[in-house]
Structures are given as structure tokens and as C-alpha cells.
Design a protein around this motif. Structure first.
Motif, PDB file in Angstrom:
ATOM      1  N   CYS A 287     -17.528 -10.951   5.482  1.00  0.00           N
ATOM      2  CA  CYS A 287     -17.836  -9.998   4.404  1.00  0.00           C
ATOM      3  C   CYS A 287     -16.524  -9.369   3.945  1.00  0.00           C
ATOM      4  CB  CYS A 287     -18.805  -8.927   4.897  1.00  0.00           C
ATOM      5  SG  CYS A 287     -20.412  -9.565   5.406  1.00  0.00           S
ATOM      6  N   ASP A 288     -16.030  -9.782   2.788  1.00  0.00           N
ATOM      7  CA  ASP A 288     -14.736  -9.282   2.329  1.00  0.00           C
ATOM      8  C   ASP A 288     -14.865  -8.187   1.276  1.00  0.00           C
ATOM      9  OD1 ASP A 288     -15.596 -10.822   0.228  1.00  0.00           O
ATOM     10  OD2 ASP A 288     -13.970 -12.298   0.334  1.00  0.00           O
ATOM     11  N   ARG A 289     -16.073  -7.714   1.062  1.00  0.00           N
ATOM     12  CA  ARG A 289     -16.286  -6.567   0.172  1.00  0.00           C
ATOM     13  C   ARG A 289     -17.061  -5.489   0.911  1.00  0.00           C
ATOM     14  NH1 ARG A 289     -13.326  -5.736  -4.450  1.00  0.00           N
ATOM     15  NH2 ARG A 289     -12.572  -7.777  -5.140  1.00  0.00           N
ATOM     16  N   TRP A 290     -16.656  -5.254   2.132  1.00  0.00           N
ATOM     17  CA  TRP A 290     -17.336  -4.297   3.002  1.00  0.00           C
ATOM     18  C   TRP A 290     -16.441  -3.064   3.126  1.00  0.00           C
ATOM     19  CZ3 TRP A 290     -19.031  -5.521   8.734  1.00  0.00           C
ATOM     20  CH2 TRP A 290     -19.864  -4.503   9.181  1.00  0.00           C
ATOM     21  N   PHE A 291     -16.832  -1.988   2.468  1.00  0.00           N
ATOM     22  CA  PHE A 291     -15.987  -0.809   2.407  1.00  0.00           C
ATOM     23  C   PHE A 291     -16.464   0.274   3.382  1.00  0.00           C
ATOM     24  CE2 PHE A 291     -16.023  -2.774  -1.860  1.00  0.00           C
ATOM     25  CZ  PHE A 291     -14.701  -3.191  -1.887  1.00  0.00           C
ATOM     26  N   ALA A 292     -15.616   1.254   3.614  1.00  0.00           N
ATOM     27  CA  ALA A 292     -15.956   2.355   4.507  1.00  0.00           C
ATOM     28  C   ALA A 292     -17.174   3.106   3.971  1.00  0.00           C
ATOM     29  CB  ALA A 292     -14.774   3.317   4.638  1.00  0.00           C
ATOM     30  N   SER A 293     -18.110   3.389   4.857  1.00  0.00           N
ATOM     31  CA  SER A 293     -19.276   4.178   4.455  1.00  0.00           C
ATOM     32  C   SER A 293     -18.850   5.561   4.006  1.00  0.00           C
ATOM     33  CB  SER A 293     -20.247   4.297   5.633  1.00  0.00           C
ATOM     34  OG  SER A 293     -20.643   3.029   6.096  1.00  0.00           O
ATOM     35  N   ASN A 294     -17.831   6.072   4.665  1.00  0.00           N
ATOM     36  CA  ASN A 294     -17.348   7.417   4.393  1.00  0.00           C
ATOM     37  C   ASN A 294     -15.825   7.375   4.488  1.00  0.00           C
ATOM     38  OD1 ASN A 294     -16.669  10.156   4.460  1.00  0.00           O
ATOM     39  ND2 ASN A 294     -18.434  10.721   5.701  1.00  0.00           N
ATOM     40  N   PRO A 295     -15.105   7.366   3.369  1.00  0.00           N
ATOM     41  CA  PRO A 295     -13.641   7.274   3.434  1.00  0.00           C
ATOM     42  C   PRO A 295     -13.036   8.545   4.017  1.00  0.00           C
ATOM     43  CG  PRO A 295     -14.341   7.680   1.185  1.00  0.00           C
ATOM     44  CD  PRO A 295     -15.590   7.467   1.987  1.00  0.00           C
ATOM     45  N   ALA A 296     -13.181   8.671   5.313  1.00  0.00           N
ATOM     46  CA  ALA A 296     -12.750   9.885   6.000  1.00  0.00           C
ATOM     47  C   ALA A 296     -12.446   9.544   7.455  1.00  0.00           C
ATOM     48  CB  ALA A 296     -13.839  10.959   5.895  1.00  0.00           C
ATOM     49  N   SER A 297     -12.559  10.517   8.327  1.00  0.00           N
ATOM     50  CA  SER A 297     -12.166  10.377   9.726  1.00  0.00           C
ATOM     51  C   SER A 297     -13.077   9.424  10.508  1.00  0.00           C
ATOM     52  CB  SER A 297     -12.162  11.755  10.390  1.00  0.00           C
ATOM     53  OG  SER A 297     -11.336  12.649   9.676  1.00  0.00           O
ATOM     54  N   THR A 298     -12.714   9.204  11.763  1.00  0.00           N
ATOM     55  CA  THR A 298     -13.385   8.208  12.599  1.00  0.00           C
ATOM     56  C   THR A 298     -14.868   8.484  12.801  1.00  0.00           C
ATOM     57  OG1 THR A 298     -11.331   7.768  13.800  1.00  0.00           O
ATOM     58  CG2 THR A 298     -13.384   7.126  14.877  1.00  0.00           C
ATOM     59  N   GLN A 299     -15.204   9.646  13.329  1.00  0.00           N
ATOM     60  CA  GLN A 299     -16.585   9.879  13.748  1.00  0.00           C
ATOM     61  C   GLN A 299     -17.596   9.884  12.603  1.00  0.00           C
ATOM     62  OE1 GLN A 299     -17.225   9.326  16.662  1.00  0.00           O
ATOM     63  NE2 GLN A 299     -15.232   9.622  17.632  1.00  0.00           N
ATOM     64  N   PRO A 300     -17.290  10.439  11.426  1.00  0.00           N
ATOM     65  CA  PRO A 300     -18.264  10.321  10.332  1.00  0.00           C
ATOM     66  C   PRO A 300     -18.634   8.875  10.025  1.00  0.00           C
ATOM     67  CG  PRO A 300     -16.659  12.002   9.795  1.00  0.00           C
ATOM     68  CD  PRO A 300     -16.171  11.342  11.056  1.00  0.00           C
ATOM     69  N   ASN A 301     -17.647   7.964  10.102  1.00  0.00           N
ATOM     70  CA  ASN A 301     -17.944   6.551   9.860  1.00  0.00           C
ATOM     71  C   ASN A 301     -18.784   5.956  10.979  1.00  0.00           C
ATOM     72  OD1 ASN A 301     -16.594   5.141   7.400  1.00  0.00           O
ATOM     73  ND2 ASN A 301     -15.139   6.700   8.053  1.00  0.00           N
ATOM     74  N   ARG A 302     -18.490   6.326  12.202  1.00  0.00           N
ATOM     75  CA  ARG A 302     -19.274   5.791  13.324  1.00  0.00           C
ATOM     76  C   ARG A 302     -20.710   6.304  13.286  1.00  0.00           C
ATOM     77  NH1 ARG A 302     -15.479   4.877  18.627  1.00  0.00           N
ATOM     78  NH2 ARG A 302     -13.935   3.602  17.552  1.00  0.00           N
ATOM     79  N   LEU A 303     -20.892   7.506  12.803  1.00  0.00           N
ATOM     80  CA  LEU A 303     -22.250   8.032  12.674  1.00  0.00           C
ATOM     81  C   LEU A 303     -23.053   7.208  11.675  1.00  0.00           C
ATOM     82  CD1 LEU A 303     -21.387  11.834  12.685  1.00  0.00           C
ATOM     83  CD2 LEU A 303     -22.706  10.635  14.438  1.00  0.00           C
ATOM     84  N   PHE A 304     -22.383   6.729  10.629  1.00  0.00           N
ATOM     85  CA  PHE A 304     -23.057   5.904   9.629  1.00  0.00           C
ATOM     86  C   PHE A 304     -23.555   4.589  10.224  1.00  0.00           C
ATOM     87  CE2 PHE A 304     -21.724   8.435   5.987  1.00  0.00           C
ATOM     88  CZ  PHE A 304     -22.651   8.080   5.012  1.00  0.00           C
TER      89      PHE A 304
END
Length: 252
Positions: free
Chosen positions: A148-165
Motif C-alpha cells: 500500500c503506497d498511498r497509506w498516510f498517517a491517521s493523525n500527522p502528529a506524535s506516536t501515541q495518537p497514531n497508535r490509538l487509531f
């Protein structure tokens, strides 16, 4: 016929493994896999950033294939990512627009600029990706499976907010590693709760205190048996065919 095939195919999938690793961009980890498969939207080595994004005559840093281990870690707060993506420093939430006016798409022009602020000379480290032969496991996965080469960050921010997603499709409003909120636990429902309610098994394999415990629901005693030490149990469960239906494996 289609429904029957779909049901038959889904029955063959016994386990889904989600491997959650450290912050890395697609271009850093997999960008050079384009040399193996030209269809991958990766990098070619012509990509550049100027150390001063607003000055096209400032030194340009070309994207290389010499990355190994990135230390120090590039900044990845919401404010820093804003500058990396738009090439314009984030001032504050009141005066900085979410998208700069007149910018149809993020130019991705501020990575070298922001890196030089972190540490002089760091731009060459940031503007680099990993050669396929340096990550042989990823190389073979890319050869055999879809990427998947168009898979972007759920939340362009720090580590834990993305892991929560990852397991709940929301960070419950967090855009930073807010220690107070994380210690208290986030209240949202997760995929683990849905699996449990439907009678499906899941396992959380961890090397360090698992970030999944940031979900308040997973602190319940009924889930204690779903946590496993990665180094002790993961390979053994694979070998014995005992992996649950849904696996979350976290390296940090």
C-alpha cells in the motif's frame, strides 16, 4: 457465486497479524523498493529539499539510499510535521491555518529545513531511505505481497495518537503524547472489544509495556490472558498453531 467465493475465501484466513513498529515514513522504509517493482510509488533519487524551503538558491539535499538507523529521531509533533509538509513553520493554533492559503497540495518541502533546526547536518540523514538489501525481510515481503503506497498517517502528529487509531480508528481528540490523558486511559471502544463480544480470539504480544493499555477498556481483568510476552510466546504460538484470530505485535 461471488458471495460463495467470498465466504470460502474468508474462511481460509485464520489469523490477521498487525505489526506496530516505530515511526517511519513510507519513503524511508519502502521508497527504494521501487527498484524491485516500478509500479510502487516510491523514490528515484531525484527528489530534493532545500535547507531553506523559502529560498530556492539555498543548498539542496537530494534523497539518497544510505539510511541505516536514524539517530537522533527527527521531530514528529503536529507542529513539526506541519513545517516538514508545508515548508512553513507552525506559529500557533490561532494564527496558523490548517492548510496554507493558495496551496493545492502539500509540497513536502520542509524536511531538510526542519532537520537542520533539530541538528546541523541532520538533513542528509532525514533525506535518505533504506536500500532493499538492507532490510531483507521487507524486501521479500514486497516481492511476494501487495504494497500500500498511498497509506498516510491517521493523525500527522506524535506516536501515541497514531497508535490509538490503529485499533480504534480514533485518538479521542489527542494530537500529542498527553501524559495525563494517556495515564488515565482513553475511553473509546476498540477492535479488541468487538472481537471479544463476537466470540473471536485476540492476542497482544509485547516487548515493553504495551501501548494498548492506553485503552482504558483493555485494563479490565477479563483481558489479562490476552497479553503475551513477545520474546517468550510469539514464535512458540506460531510453531504450535496457537495464534489467535487477531494479533497485535508491538516492538516498542
Amino acid at each position: 457465486m461471488a458471495a460463495a467465493v467470498a465466504r470460502g475465501s474468508s474462511n481460509k484466513i485464520k489469523t490477521v497479524v498487525v505489526l506496530v513498529q516505530e515511526n517511519r515514513s513510507f519513503d524511508h522504509m519502502l521508497g527504494w523498493m521501487k527498484t524491485l517493482n516500478p509500479d510502487i510509488d516510491g523514490v528515484t533519487g531525484v527528489e530534493t529539499n532545500h535547507v531553506d524551503a523559502s529560498n530556492p538558491t539555498s543548498p539542496a539535499v537530494r534523497f539518497s539510499d544510505g539510511a541505516q538507523y536514524v539517530d537522533p529521531d527527527p521531530g514528529h509533533s503536529a507542529q513539526v510535521i506541519y513545517e516538514q509538509v508545508y515548508g512553513t513553520p507552525f506559529v500557533d493554533a490561532t494564527t496558523t491555518p490548517m492548510t496554507p492559503p493558495g496551496v493545492p497540495a502539500p509540497p513536502m518541502s520542509g524536511f531538510a529545513q526542519e532537520a537542520e533546526k533539530e541538528k546541523p547536518g541532520m538533513s542528509t540523514t532525514v533525506m535518505s531511505g533504506i536500500r532493499p538489501d538492507a532490510v531483507p525481510v521487507y524486501r521479500e515481503l514486497v516481492k511476494e505481497f501487495a504494497v500500500c503506497d498511498r497509506w498516510f498517517a491517521s493523525n500527522p502528529a506524535s506516536t501515541q495518537p497514531n497508535r490509538l487509531f490503529v485499533h480504534s480508528a480514533t485518538s479521542h481528540g489527542l494530537v500529542s503524547n498527553d501524559t495525563k490523558a494517556l495515564v488515565a486511559g482513553l475511553p473509546q471502544r476498540t477492535i479488541f472489544d468487538a472481537l471479544y463480544d463476537e466470540g473471536h480470539s485476540f492476542g497482544i504480544y509485547y516487548q515493553y509495556p504495551p501501548s494498548t493499555l492506553l485503552y482504558r477498556n483493555l485494563r479490565q481483568l477479563k483481558y489479562v490472558g490476552n497479553f503475551h510476552a513477545f520474546d517468550l510466546d510469539f514464535r512458540r504460538h506460531c510453531r504450535e498453531g496457537k495464534l489467535p484470530s487477531y494479533v497485535s505485535a508491538t516492538s516498542t
